[in-house]
Design an enzyme around this catalytic site. Structure first.
Site, PDB file in Angstrom:
ATOM      1  N   SER A  32       0.841  -1.194   0.000  1.00  0.00           N
ATOM      2  CA  SER A  32       0.000   0.000   0.000  1.00  0.00           C
ATOM      3  C   SER A  32       0.875   1.242   0.000  1.00  0.00           C
ATOM      4  CB  SER A  32      -0.905   0.027   1.237  1.00  0.00           C
ATOM      5  OG  SER A  32      -1.615   1.255   1.311  1.00  0.00           O
ATOM      6  N   TYR A  82      -1.289  -1.366  10.220  1.00  0.00           N
ATOM      7  CA  TYR A  82      -1.506  -1.696   8.807  1.00  0.00           C
ATOM      8  C   TYR A  82      -0.200  -1.566   8.030  1.00  0.00           C
ATOM      9  CZ  TYR A  82      -3.535  -1.464   4.096  1.00  0.00           C
ATOM     10  OH  TYR A  82      -3.846  -1.682   2.779  1.00  0.00           O
TER      11      TYR A  82
END
Length: 263
Positions: A158, A171
């Site tokens: 990401s 995350y």
């Protein structure tokens, strides 16, 4: 007679070859909706037989499979919790039995809940690492044993990893692990002709990104990239299609940030 026999032999050889030709087979994890569903659609259009993996969204997965089959593609819905190694082994076995050995693996399944590190519960930590990291580990390990030589693996990182925004510590830690897997695993598969790369999307208009955000927050994210818009699922599907296709044969061990220039 010899002339006719040679023609007849050539015909049967050609016929047998055409009968045994099979589509390339792809597994897309978390493919019942969002980016995963769009990847499944794109790979089916590109000639892959697609295994649509899901953990709980059976109705959505079946709908994607029906859509792909109606368009003339070969598709299969396969339930598996990627965080569970036994589920992953069963998934590969099911796909091999019904579609054939795997040529492409797209590790799209993931979870995201932005919470400050100090407020992160044990349960949320375990879930995020379980799906994002252990899930990728499980599929990579299985692919090493079962994937066809010359295959393609695409993991999902990401762009949040490059932005270091508050609330994304856990995350980001999972995506840092996925990038580490990508760089090392590409080298461990030496001699197999298998490429291992990662895609690192920027903000994409899916429920994973949009849920829990205010309209003002969404508008702010939309303005961050120089292209001044959120990504769309097909923006990411196009990148994945490139990485699993013939034009990316010399791209290996890389992280491709598809983010509109946000970072």
């Amino acid at each position: 007679m010899i002339h006719h026999a040679s023609h007849r032999t050539a015909y049967f050889e050609e016929h047998i070859m055409s009968q045994t030709e099979t589509k390339r087979v792809a597994i897309v994890t978390g493919a019942s909706r969002g980016i995963g569903a769009e990847i499944a659609r794109r790979l089916a259009r590109d000639g892959f037989a697609v295994a649509v993996n899901y953990a709980s969204s059976a109705k959505e997965a079946d709908a994607i499979v029906a859509e792909l089959r109606e368009a003339g593609g070969a598709a299969l819905a396969v339930k598996a919790d990627v965080a569970n190694a036994d589920d992953v082994r069963r998934m590969f076995a099911t796909v091999e039995a019904q579609l054939g050995p795997v040529d492409a693996l797209v590790n799209n399944a993931g979870v995201l809940k932005a919470v400050p590190l100090a407020d992160t519960s044990d349960a949320l930590y375990d879930q995020t690492f379980g799906i994002n990291v252990r899930g990728t580990f499980n599929t990579l390990r299985e692919a090493a044993a079962r994937m066809n030589n010359g295959g393609r693996i695409v993991n999902f990182s990401s762009t949040t990893l490059a932005l270091n925004m508050p609330g994304y510590a856990i995350y980001n830690a999972t995506k840092a692990a996925v990038e580490a897997f990508t760089h090392v695993f590409a080298k461990e598969l030496r001699g197999r002709g298998i490429t291992v790369n990662a895609v690192a999307p920027g903000p994409v208009a899916t429920s994973l990104f949009l849920d829990g955000k205010t309209d003002e927050q969404i508008a702010t994210f939309s303005k961050m990239p120089p292209l001044e818009r959120l990504g769309q699922p097909d923006d990411i599907a196009s990148v994945v299609a490139f990485l699993v296709g013939p034009d990316a044969g010399w791209v290996n061990g890389q992280v491709l940030r598809a983010n509109g220039g946000i970072a």
